[in-house]
Motif scaffolding. Structure first.
Motif, PDB file in Angstrom:
ATOM      1  N   GLY A 365      32.499   1.108 -28.290  1.00 10.49           N
ATOM      2  CA  GLY A 365      33.252   0.070 -28.977  1.00 10.49           C
ATOM      3  C   GLY A 365      32.961  -0.113 -30.440  1.00 10.49           C
ATOM      4  N   MET A 366      32.201   0.748 -31.062  1.00 13.15           N
ATOM      5  CA  MET A 366      31.863   0.561 -32.473  1.00 13.15           C
ATOM      6  C   MET A 366      33.075   0.841 -33.351  1.00 13.15           C
ATOM      7  SD  MET A 366      28.715   2.248 -34.673  1.00 13.15           S
ATOM      8  CE  MET A 366      27.486   1.530 -33.600  1.00 13.15           C
ATOM      9  N   ASP A 367      33.168   0.140 -34.456  1.00  9.60           N
ATOM     10  CA  ASP A 367      34.222   0.350 -35.440  1.00  9.60           C
ATOM     11  C   ASP A 367      34.129   1.762 -36.013  1.00  9.60           C
ATOM     12  OD1 ASP A 367      36.206  -0.757 -37.583  1.00  9.60           O
ATOM     13  OD2 ASP A 367      34.561   0.151 -38.722  1.00  9.60           O
ATOM     14  N   LEU A 368      35.277   2.390 -36.305  1.00  3.63           N
ATOM     15  CA  LEU A 368      35.340   3.790 -36.724  1.00  3.63           C
ATOM     16  C   LEU A 368      34.489   4.063 -37.962  1.00  3.63           C
ATOM     17  CD1 LEU A 368      36.665   6.631 -36.448  1.00  3.63           C
ATOM     18  CD2 LEU A 368      38.434   5.802 -38.009  1.00  3.63           C
ATOM     19  N   GLN A 369      34.719   3.324 -39.036  1.00  2.00           N
ATOM     20  CA  GLN A 369      34.018   3.608 -40.284  1.00  2.00           C
ATOM     21  C   GLN A 369      32.520   3.327 -40.173  1.00  2.00           C
ATOM     22  OE1 GLN A 369      35.294   4.976 -43.174  1.00  2.00           O
ATOM     23  NE2 GLN A 369      37.120   5.337 -41.912  1.00  2.00           N
ATOM     24  N   HIS A 370      32.212   2.253 -39.496  1.00  2.20           N
ATOM     25  CA  HIS A 370      30.797   1.924 -39.304  1.00  2.20           C
ATOM     26  C   HIS A 370      30.130   2.983 -38.428  1.00  2.20           C
ATOM     27  CE1 HIS A 370      27.223  -0.493 -39.061  1.00  2.20           C
ATOM     28  NE2 HIS A 370      27.295  -0.567 -37.737  1.00  2.20           N
ATOM     29  N   SER A 371      30.840   3.470 -37.431  1.00  7.47           N
ATOM     30  CA  SER A 371      30.288   4.499 -36.545  1.00  7.47           C
ATOM     31  C   SER A 371      30.003   5.780 -37.317  1.00  7.47           C
ATOM     32  CB  SER A 371      31.261   4.786 -35.395  1.00  7.47           C
ATOM     33  OG  SER A 371      30.787   5.852 -34.596  1.00  7.47           O
ATOM     34  N   ILE A 372      30.900   6.139 -38.229  1.00 11.12           N
ATOM     35  CA  ILE A 372      30.674   7.341 -39.031  1.00 11.12           C
ATOM     36  C   ILE A 372      29.390   7.194 -39.850  1.00 11.12           C
ATOM     37  CG2 ILE A 372      31.558   8.708 -40.956  1.00 11.12           C
ATOM     38  CD1 ILE A 372      34.388   8.136 -39.911  1.00 11.12           C
ATOM     39  N   GLY A 373      29.222   6.024 -40.461  1.00 16.22           N
ATOM     40  CA  GLY A 373      28.001   5.798 -41.233  1.00 16.22           C
ATOM     41  C   GLY A 373      26.765   5.827 -40.366  1.00 16.22           C
ATOM     42  N   MET A 374      26.832   5.186 -39.183  1.00 16.41           N
ATOM     43  CA  MET A 374      25.676   5.161 -38.296  1.00 16.41           C
ATOM     44  C   MET A 374      25.350   6.559 -37.764  1.00 16.41           C
ATOM     45  SD  MET A 374      24.237   2.255 -38.081  1.00 16.41           S
ATOM     46  CE  MET A 374      23.226   2.643 -36.652  1.00 16.41           C
ATOM     47  N   ALA A 375      26.379   7.328 -37.439  1.00 11.52           N
ATOM     48  CA  ALA A 375      26.132   8.689 -36.947  1.00 11.52           C
ATOM     49  C   ALA A 375      25.471   9.531 -38.022  1.00 11.52           C
ATOM     50  CB  ALA A 375      27.444   9.332 -36.502  1.00 11.52           C
ATOM     51  N   THR A 376      25.909   9.347 -39.262  1.00 12.65           N
ATOM     52  CA  THR A 376      25.303  10.106 -40.359  1.00 12.65           C
ATOM     53  C   THR A 376      23.884   9.624 -40.625  1.00 12.65           C
ATOM     54  OG1 THR A 376      27.515  10.273 -41.340  1.00 12.65           O
ATOM     55  CG2 THR A 376      25.657  10.905 -42.718  1.00 12.65           C
ATOM     56  N   GLY A 377      23.653   8.324 -40.474  1.00 13.67           N
ATOM     57  CA  GLY A 377      22.324   7.782 -40.741  1.00 13.67           C
ATOM     58  C   GLY A 377      21.315   8.083 -39.652  1.00 13.67           C
ATOM     59  N   THR A 378      21.766   8.254 -38.407  1.00 14.72           N
ATOM     60  CA  THR A 378      20.826   8.508 -37.308  1.00 14.72           C
ATOM     61  C   THR A 378      20.782   9.993 -36.943  1.00 14.72           C
ATOM     62  OG1 THR A 378      22.609   7.902 -35.788  1.00 14.72           O
ATOM     63  CG2 THR A 378      21.027   6.192 -36.364  1.00 14.72           C
ATOM     64  N   ALA A 379      21.893  10.509 -36.381  1.00 13.00           N
ATOM     65  CA  ALA A 379      21.933  11.934 -36.062  1.00 13.00           C
ATOM     66  C   ALA A 379      21.791  12.767 -37.329  1.00 13.00           C
ATOM     67  CB  ALA A 379      23.240  12.280 -35.342  1.00 13.00           C
ATOM     68  N   GLY A 380      22.386  12.298 -38.437  1.00 11.01           N
ATOM     69  CA  GLY A 380      22.247  13.015 -39.700  1.00 11.01           C
ATOM     70  C   GLY A 380      20.820  13.055 -40.184  1.00 11.01           C
ATOM     71  N   ASN A 381      20.065  11.989 -39.920  1.00 13.86           N
ATOM     72  CA  ASN A 381      18.649  11.968 -40.290  1.00 13.86           C
ATOM     73  C   ASN A 381      17.884  13.040 -39.514  1.00 13.86           C
ATOM     74  OD1 ASN A 381      16.451  11.081 -41.672  1.00 13.86           O
ATOM     75  ND2 ASN A 381      16.117   9.247 -40.441  1.00 13.86           N
ATOM     76  N   ALA A 382      18.187  13.150 -38.218  1.00 13.18           N
ATOM     77  CA  ALA A 382      17.550  14.202 -37.420  1.00 13.18           C
ATOM     78  C   ALA A 382      17.974  15.580 -37.903  1.00 13.18           C
ATOM     79  CB  ALA A 382      17.915  14.024 -35.951  1.00 13.18           C
ATOM     80  N   VAL A 383      19.230  15.689 -38.331  1.00 16.86           N
ATOM     81  CA  VAL A 383      19.710  16.962 -38.879  1.00 16.86           C
ATOM     82  C   VAL A 383      18.911  17.337 -40.119  1.00 16.86           C
ATOM     83  CG1 VAL A 383      21.652  17.995 -40.130  1.00 16.86           C
ATOM     84  CG2 VAL A 383      22.030  16.898 -37.928  1.00 16.86           C
ATOM     85  N   VAL A 384      18.651  16.375 -40.982  1.00 17.64           N
ATOM     86  CA  VAL A 384      17.883  16.649 -42.200  1.00 17.64           C
ATOM     87  C   VAL A 384      16.485  17.152 -41.852  1.00 17.64           C
ATOM     88  CG1 VAL A 384      16.802  15.604 -44.219  1.00 17.64           C
ATOM     89  CG2 VAL A 384      19.165  15.070 -43.655  1.00 17.64           C
ATOM     90  N   VAL A 385      15.815  16.443 -40.938  1.00 19.14           N
ATOM     91  CA  VAL A 385      14.459  16.854 -40.562  1.00 19.14           C
ATOM     92  C   VAL A 385      14.481  18.231 -39.914  1.00 19.14           C
ATOM     93  CG1 VAL A 385      12.459  16.289 -39.146  1.00 19.14           C
ATOM     94  CG2 VAL A 385      13.699  14.471 -40.327  1.00 19.14           C
ATOM     95  N   ALA A 386      15.449  18.443 -39.010  1.00 19.56           N
ATOM     96  CA  ALA A 386      15.545  19.753 -38.352  1.00 19.56           C
ATOM     97  C   ALA A 386      15.851  20.841 -39.373  1.00 19.56           C
ATOM     98  CB  ALA A 386      16.624  19.715 -37.272  1.00 19.56           C
ATOM     99  N   GLY A 387      16.770  20.557 -40.280  1.00 16.45           N
ATOM    100  CA  GLY A 387      17.113  21.541 -41.302  1.00 16.45           C
ATOM    101  C   GLY A 387      15.948  21.848 -42.208  1.00 16.45           C
ATOM    102  N   VAL A 388      15.189  20.812 -42.572  1.00 13.40           N
ATOM    103  CA  VAL A 388      14.014  21.035 -43.417  1.00 13.40           C
ATOM    104  C   VAL A 388      13.003  21.928 -42.695  1.00 13.40           C
ATOM    105  CG1 VAL A 388      12.010  19.895 -44.435  1.00 13.40           C
ATOM    106  CG2 VAL A 388      14.288  18.949 -44.786  1.00 13.40           C
ATOM    107  N   THR A 389      12.872  21.732 -41.385  1.00 11.23           N
ATOM    108  CA  THR A 389      11.960  22.586 -40.617  1.00 11.23           C
ATOM    109  C   THR A 389      12.401  24.037 -40.681  1.00 11.23           C
ATOM    110  OG1 THR A 389      11.585  20.740 -39.102  1.00 11.23           O
ATOM    111  CG2 THR A 389      10.852  22.907 -38.383  1.00 11.23           C
ATOM    112  N   VAL A 390      13.688  24.290 -40.515  1.00 12.88           N
ATOM    113  CA  VAL A 390      14.206  25.661 -40.608  1.00 12.88           C
ATOM    114  C   VAL A 390      14.004  26.209 -42.014  1.00 12.88           C
ATOM    115  CG1 VAL A 390      16.243  27.129 -40.378  1.00 12.88           C
ATOM    116  CG2 VAL A 390      15.892  25.238 -38.789  1.00 12.88           C
ATOM    117  N   VAL A 391      14.281  25.388 -43.019  1.00  7.22           N
ATOM    118  CA  VAL A 391      14.121  25.829 -44.408  1.00  7.22           C
ATOM    119  C   VAL A 391      12.667  26.177 -44.698  1.00  7.22           C
ATOM    120  CG1 VAL A 391      14.237  25.075 -46.809  1.00  7.22           C
ATOM    121  CG2 VAL A 391      16.154  24.647 -45.281  1.00  7.22           C
TER     122      VAL A 391
END
Length: 884
Positions: A365-391
């Motif tokens: 039920g989350m609002d679309l725009q807010h969900s995009i920001g939250m997905a980027t802030g949470t899953a995106g944060n894990a992506v950054v850490v994972a990507g940094v590990t690969v780098v």
């Protein structure tokens, strides 16, 4: 970091077309720069300070005719019969055309070369017959002289007897006095003639012996097969073949096409035919399989296209930037292939993680725009850490001190970094444009059904594993250990023509040479002997023979051919043809023996060896020596990063131990297929041989980074559940339920992409593709989804132990976004994406900011009394409080 990424995601979503347009502009600019300044990749591998390069450079200075690359060509009659006169004429005409091609210094004529080999042998045989005849004459002369001497002695004795008997004045005595001097003179003249003949015979025999010794050095060497149906010739360019423009090399097979009309087949070794293209059919198939997995998981072509789009944009930007940089350095042909393979895999996966988080938040039920920001802030944060590990794991290849590995690592790391940036910006932009279409109706219906069942049937594997943790650990370790058994036989070496596809010209050329001219002819060794003092012109042959015999006496040498002398006669060059193929262990031993021979040469003579066979062996040895330092640095840095993420010492250690198991299984699979030949027909392995020396280092670096990705997305859920108040063992199951679906899909996608490279047109990349595909599959399904939850369930709270002093000094990366949720709650940002008039007055109802997966219930913050749902039970956090 999470807050920054939240804002970045919201900004990209609000400026979707600007974001996408910016990346398209970046691609266009990079494409233009590449067209203007890029240089084609090369297959050449150079290592500063390598012995083979030093010798090759000196050989080029001392004997310029020996410099430049040499390609091998085979020509056969299609009917298997000896060449006809017309066919020989066609070959000679083609040779003349090859000699006129650009950058060609010379082309050997196999028929003329074979005649030069046969003529000395015939001359030696003829000289031997003549010498034997002359020796027979001399022997008869010596026999006659001996008989004459006996007769002379008898005459002298008879004269003495006559004189003692008082018959010295008789006719017989007078006759003997006349004959004896004449006989004596005649014998003396004959003896002198025989001595002259003996000296001439001795000189001729010495020359004949030298001829025999010289022929013995090259005994068995041929340029035309014994049945006359095949020839081997060499074409020498004025520079190394990898440095030649592809158009120059393509001219050689183009000219050779004219031999087909004469009933001849012409084939070229892999150096001449090497390709510089990056993408082949295998890579496209792997990408298509990844697309199928995405469609199955996400339910629509539109949603499935987003991760593919992100992967392609990220890889495109990374590779284009790398190709632009080739204006300043020479790129190896394996480098873009590796970057493409990794960039596609991680780019698709990273976008998938963000899309999956966004979809689950919309389901709650989350609002679309807010969900995009939250997905980027949470899953995106894990992506950054994972990507940094690969780098980190890729960039650390620079510590090996080998430019080729540093280049591969930095280009691949840059491509991965680019895919991370694209995932964090293009993904939220496209999600904004897609709106509700990212979540098809049937997915919403299925979610409602699961909600009514309240999570039943989800994550059952974790329940089985954690109910029997010891058995799960033991069984997993045994299975992986069995897969790793072949790894103990790992042998490194660069591939040769025998590793090319069976239907390729390079493979056929290799087999033709092996069959008709000996396996060692596919990889001759060049030996250069430098002399402190120049040798006299008259003594050159004797010195070549002396040193050549030293070389020929080594085990594993089939022929030694002197082929060059420097102008000042202080450098001698030899071609050493091994008995075995260039990648065999016997040839490796021969190279080591040649290095040791330098201590046994005459005083003032110094031996150096070079050639592709020597280069391959030396490169393999240098890479093996650099591996321990690389592993120590990568594992050390990544352990620190994982401790900062999970606030634990034990979890990173468990993750690393599991990674080592995955690497062992990966090595085992590569050795079994490419070194032992298992499933060779299925995987298009023409002939088993040593493993690419880059493979262990690259495999370890890449697998470590990717393994930590899955560790991040699974264990971060466990960490988050424990932070929300669950006990350690329950948190293991909760975290598994939250992440297993997306990790399963991500692993299948990566395996699909990597498996596509198993059939890559560039054969050197194939073992890496198989190793990564097997390694990812083992790591995701056996290590991360079986061994890790079992071990963490067994350890309980001990898995999260960390010394207080270490916890204080480590940075808080907020991978789960707890800090972000608190920040949003304090600022009064509501679940529908709007802002409250004042912080603390966000409205009367709770605000949805969490909700990670199908099974996980949402986390509610804000309002007058925050509520957190955990496993179907509501907890009160107090007025204005936030549970995260």
């Amino acid at each position: 970091m999470a807050t920054f990424l939240y804002r970045l995601g919201r900004l990209a979503a609000r400026r979707a077309w600007l974001t996408i347009g910016t990346w398209l502009a970046v691609l266009a600019v990079l494409g233009g720069l590449m067209a203007a300044f890029a240089t084609p990749p090369t297959a050449q591998i150079s290592i500063p300070g390598a012995g083979f390069q030093t010798v090759l450079a000196k050989l080029g200075r001392e004997i310029p005719a020996a410099a430049g690359g040499i390609g091998t060509i085979t020509v056969e009659s299609r009917d298997g019969k000896a060449f006809t006169t017309d066919q020989r004429a066609a070959v000679e005409t083609t040779i003349a055309a090859w000699e006129k091609a650009p950058h060609v210094q010379s082309v050997t004529d196999p028929f003329a070369n074979q005649k030069r080999l046969d003529d000395p042998a015939a001359k030696v045989a003829d000289a031997d017959r003549k010498l034997a005849a002359e020796q027979a004459k001399l022997d008869r002369g010596h026999d006659f002289l001996n008989l004459s001497a006996i007769d002379l002695d008898k005459a002298k004795a008879e004269l003495a007897r006559l004189e003692r008997a008082g018959q010295g004045d008789g006719a017989r005595a007078q006759q003997l006095r006349y004959e004896i001097p004449n006989r004596t003179k005649g014998n003396a003249d004959l003896a002198a003639q025989l001595r002259t003949g003996d000296r001439k015979i001795a000189d001729a025999r010495a020359q004949l012996d030298d001829g025999r010794r010289t022929l013995a050095l090259s005994d068995g060497l041929r340029f035309v097969s014994t049945d006359g149906s095949a020839t081997m010739l060499q074409i020498q360019f004025d520079e190394s073949i990898p440095q030649l423009d592809p158009k120059v090399r393509a001219e050689v097979p183009r000219i050779g096409e004219q031999l087909a009309s004469a009933g001849l087949r012409v084939d070229y070794n892999s150096d001449i035919l090497q390709t510089r293209s990056v993408v082949g059919a295998g890579e496209v198939i792997g990408l298509a399989l990844a697309g199928v997995v995405l469609v199955v998981m996400l339910g629509t072509l539109v949603a499935a296209g987003l991760p593919l789009l992100v992967g392609l944009i990220g890889v495109g930007a990374g590779l284009l930037a790398a190709m632009v940089a080739t204006a300043f350095f020479e790129m190896n042909s394996m480098t873009p292939a590796l970057a493409l393979m990794l960039g596609l895999a991680v780019g698709i996966d990273y976008a998938l993680f963000i899309v999956n988080r966004h979809r689950q938040q919309l389901l709650h039920g989350m609002d679309l725009q807010h969900s995009i920001g939250m997905a980027t802030g949470t899953a995106g944060n894990a992506v950054v850490v994972a990507g940094v590990t690969v780098v980190i794991s890729l960039a650390a290849l620079t510590v090996t001190g080998l430019p080729i590995l540093a280049q591969m690592g930095l280009v691949a790391a840059g491509t991965v970094l680019m895919t991370v940036l694209v995932a964090l910006t293009v993904t939220p932009a496209v999600l904004s444009l897609m709106g509700e279409r990212v979540l098809p109706r049937r997915t919403r219906i299925a979610h409602e059904r699961r909600q009514r069942r309240f999570g039943r049937g989800q994550g059952r594997w974790a329940v089985h594993v954690t109910n029997h943790p010891v058995a799960a650990i033991a069984l997993t370790v045994v299975v992986i250990a069995l897969m790793a058994v072949p790894a103990a036989a790992l042998r490194l070496g660069l591939p040769d023509g025998s590793s090319e596809p069976k239907d390729s010209s390079a493979f056929h050329s290799y087999v033709t040479i092996e069959k008709n001219f000996g396996p060692g002819a596919n990889g001759p060794i060049v030996a250069m002997v430098s002399l402190d003092q120049p040798v006299a012109a008259a003594d050159v042959s004797a010195r070549q023979l002396e040193i050549g015999e030293r070389l020929k006496d080594l085990d594993g040498v089939r022929q030694v051919v002197p082929f060059g002398v420097s102008a000042d006669r202080d450098t001698l060059a030899f071609q050493v043809v091994p008995k075995d193929g260039p990648t065999t262990e016997a040839t490796v031993d021969l190279v080591h023996n040649l290095r040791e021979l330098r201590n046994d040469l005459p005083a003032g003579a110094h031996l150096g060896i070079t050639g592709q066979t020597v280069a391959n062996i030396e490169i393999a040895e240098r890479l093996s020596a650099a591996l321990p330092l690389y592993v120590a640095i990568v594992v050390g840095l990544s352990l620190v990063l994982l401790m900062a993420v999970f606030r634990s010492v034990v979890v990173p250690l468990v993750a690393t131990a599991g990674f080592l198991l995955s690497v062992a299984a990966s090595f085992g699979a590569v050795v079994a297929v490419y070194q032992w030949g298992w499933l060779g027909d299925l995987l298009d392995v023409s002939r088993p041989g040593p493993i690419l020396p880059f493979m262990p280092t690259l495999l370890i670096g890449v697998l470590f980074g990717l393994a930590m990705d899955y560790q991040m997305f699974l264990v971060s859920g466990m960490h988050e559940a424990r932070a929300h108040g669950e006990d350690a063992r329950t948190a293991v199951r909760t975290g598994f339920r939250q992440g297993y679906r997306v990790v399963t899909a991500a692993a299948i996608i990566m395996v699909s992409v990597f498996a596509g490279f198993v059939f890559a047109h560039l054969t050197m990349i194939r073992p890496i593709g198989l190793g990564l595909a097997v390694g990812v599959a083992v790591d995701a399904f056996l290590v991360r989804m079986t061994l890790t939850p079992a071990a963490m369930h067994l350890l309980g709270d001990r898995a999260w132990w960390i010394p207080r002093w270490l916890d204080r000094i480590l940075p808080n990366l907020d991978v789960e976004g707890a800090g972000l949720r608190r920040s949003l709650a304090e600022r009064g940002i509501t679940g529908n994406g709007g802002y409250a008039a004042e912080p603390g007055n966000a409205g009367t109802g709770p605000t949805l900011v969490g909700g990670d997966t199908d099974a996980a219930a949402p986390t509610l913050v804000g309002g007058d009394g925050a509520e957190t749902w955990q496993n179907g039970e509501r907890e009160s956090a107090g007025a204005g409080a936030s549970r995260s």
